[in-house]
Scaffold this active site. Structure first.
Site, PDB file in Angstrom:
ATOM      1  N   TYR A  19       0.553  -0.970  -0.017  1.00  0.00           N
ATOM      2  CA  TYR A  19       0.068  -0.058  -0.062  1.00  0.00           C
ATOM      3  C   TYR A  19       1.079   1.257  -0.369  1.00  0.00           C
ATOM      4  CZ  TYR A  19      -3.680  -2.763   1.730  1.00  0.00           C
ATOM      5  OH  TYR A  19      -4.297  -4.696   1.903  1.00  0.00           O
ATOM      6  N   LEU A  22     -17.797  -3.547   1.262  1.00  0.00           N
ATOM      7  CA  LEU A  22     -18.862  -2.885   0.187  1.00  0.00           C
ATOM      8  C   LEU A  22     -18.296  -3.116  -1.377  1.00  0.00           C
ATOM      9  CD1 LEU A  22     -18.910   0.520   3.254  1.00  0.00           C
ATOM     10  CD2 LEU A  22     -20.577  -1.241   2.303  1.00  0.00           C
ATOM     11  N   THR A  42     -22.472   1.263  -1.501  1.00  0.00           N
ATOM     12  CA  THR A  42     -23.501   2.357  -1.408  1.00  0.00           C
ATOM     13  C   THR A  42     -23.987   2.705  -1.649  1.00  0.00           C
ATOM     14  OG1 THR A  42     -21.756   4.060  -2.325  1.00  0.00           O
ATOM     15  CG2 THR A  42     -21.407   2.830  -0.317  1.00  0.00           C
ATOM     16  N   GLY A  43     -24.423   2.576  -3.205  1.00  0.00           N
ATOM     17  CA  GLY A  43     -25.001   3.025  -4.114  1.00  0.00           C
ATOM     18  C   GLY A  43     -24.915   3.674  -4.714  1.00  0.00           C
TER      19      GLY A  43
END
Length: 347
Positions: free
Chosen positions: A53, A238, A244-245
């Site tokens: 990362y 998620l 979350t949409g």
């Protein structure tokens, strides 16, 4: 905050773990420290990172996330209050060629080099959980299905050699426990079987993807979690934020999938349709879609911790608050109906 035992250890980790792969790319060091401070204030004691990362991986940000966490640990003190997990990158061709000049096989010398470098960046004497980020062998991970036998696996590091290299780091006090990531049922059981036969360290966890869009962990790995005390550290709960949409009708500015559209694992047509149904279900029950998706992961009996990530404090607060949500049997039944209709659209 609820806490679960990490494998067969004496460590109790928060059911919500703070994932940090945005630190050093989408989040500045100051923002990362703000996230860490808030998470700890809410009872989160488990932090996950990796030498790879920030994401997406590149030479310029390699190790940046560990450095940001290390500076926070040095500033904050009280290292023993935190359970810290990191991961060693495996072989991957050009996209990891900047890591030790491509020296990413799970051999004793590369394990030692990786551990020492992470400890230096993290400014700590030990890592509580050290994980192999993905298998060295050719197998199914990062969304790949349909196992294909490799033409030549002669140069693979034997798993027993990897375990012996990790044991050396445990005996040196540099790491406390070991885990796997992006692993298959066969791989998990090989590590367990060899460790038991040769008195080598047992893996205590496996960090695999798990979400409403990808429940493949249930097929073979969940039973291993139950019978062998190897709990799931669920990542992408998620689906890169898809659940979350927020991507259904627009491409939000500065979001991961807007900036890096090649991360399309959770955005195929079936996943989009499943997401639409899950979002509509959440709204029908007057729930936040992200919190419903996270609460579903939190409810799984094979879960040790749910690794959340956020680029804003608003997202972080919302995600951590999912810990307080319990889904009703009626809602869970409706989730199952969607799952049966569109099973695992984004493995």
């Amino acid at each position: 905050m609820q806490y679960n035992t990490l494998g067969n250890t004496d460590l109790n980790v928060s059911r919500i773990c703070l994932g940090t792969m945005t630190f050093g790319e989408q989040n500045t060091e100051q923002e990362g420290h703000e996230q860490l401070d808030y998470a700890v204030s809410q009872g989160v004691n488990f932090i996950d990172t990796a030498e790879l990362y920030a994401i997406p991986p590149c030479a310029e940000t390699y190790g940046a996330t560990e450095e940001i966490i290390g500076n926070w640990l040095q500033k904050r003190g009280r290292r023993d209050d935190i359970i810290l997990a990191s991961k060693m990158a495996g072989p991957g061709g050009d996209w990891v060629s900047h890591i030790r000049g491509g020296g990413t096989r799970f051999e004793e010398k590369t394990i030692e080099a990786a551990v020492d470098a992470s400890l230096k960046r993290l400014k700590t004497d030990y890592i509580d959980l050290y994980q192999l980020h993905w298998p060295e062998r050719n197998t199914n991970y990062f969304g790949r299905l349909g196992y294909q036998q490799a033409a030549d696996e002669q140069n693979l590091t034997p798993i027993i050699d990897t375990l012996q290299g990790l044991k050396k780091q445990i005996l040196a006090g540099k790491i406390r426990h070991i885990g796997l990531s992006n692993e298959t049922p066969w791989g998990i059981m090989q590590f367990i079987t060899l460790a038991k036969a040769m008195d080598l360290p047992l893996v205590v966890s496996v960090q695999n993807p798990y979400s409403l869009l990808n429940r493949t962990y249930e097929i073979g790995c969940a039973e291993i979690s139950h019978r062998e005390q190897v709990g799931l550290l669920a990542y992408s709960p998620l689906g890169f934020g898809v659940l979350t949409g927020k991507y259904l009708n627009e491409q939000p500015e500065n979001s991961r999938l807007t900036r890096w559209p090649n991360y399309s694992r959770y955005s195929n047509p079936q996943a989009v349709e499943a997401t639409r149904r899950y979002v509509e279900l959440a709204r029908r029950f007057q729930l936040d879609p992200a919190q419903m998706a996270l609460a579903f992961v939190n409810s799984r009996p094979f879960l040790t911790t749910n690794i959340i990530g956020a680029t804003s404090m608003e997202q972080l607060k919302n995600n951590i608050a999912s810990e307080e949500l319990t889904l009703t049997e009626e809602l869970l039944a409706e989730i199952e109906l969607i799952h049966q209709s569109i099973p695992n659209p984004a493995p």
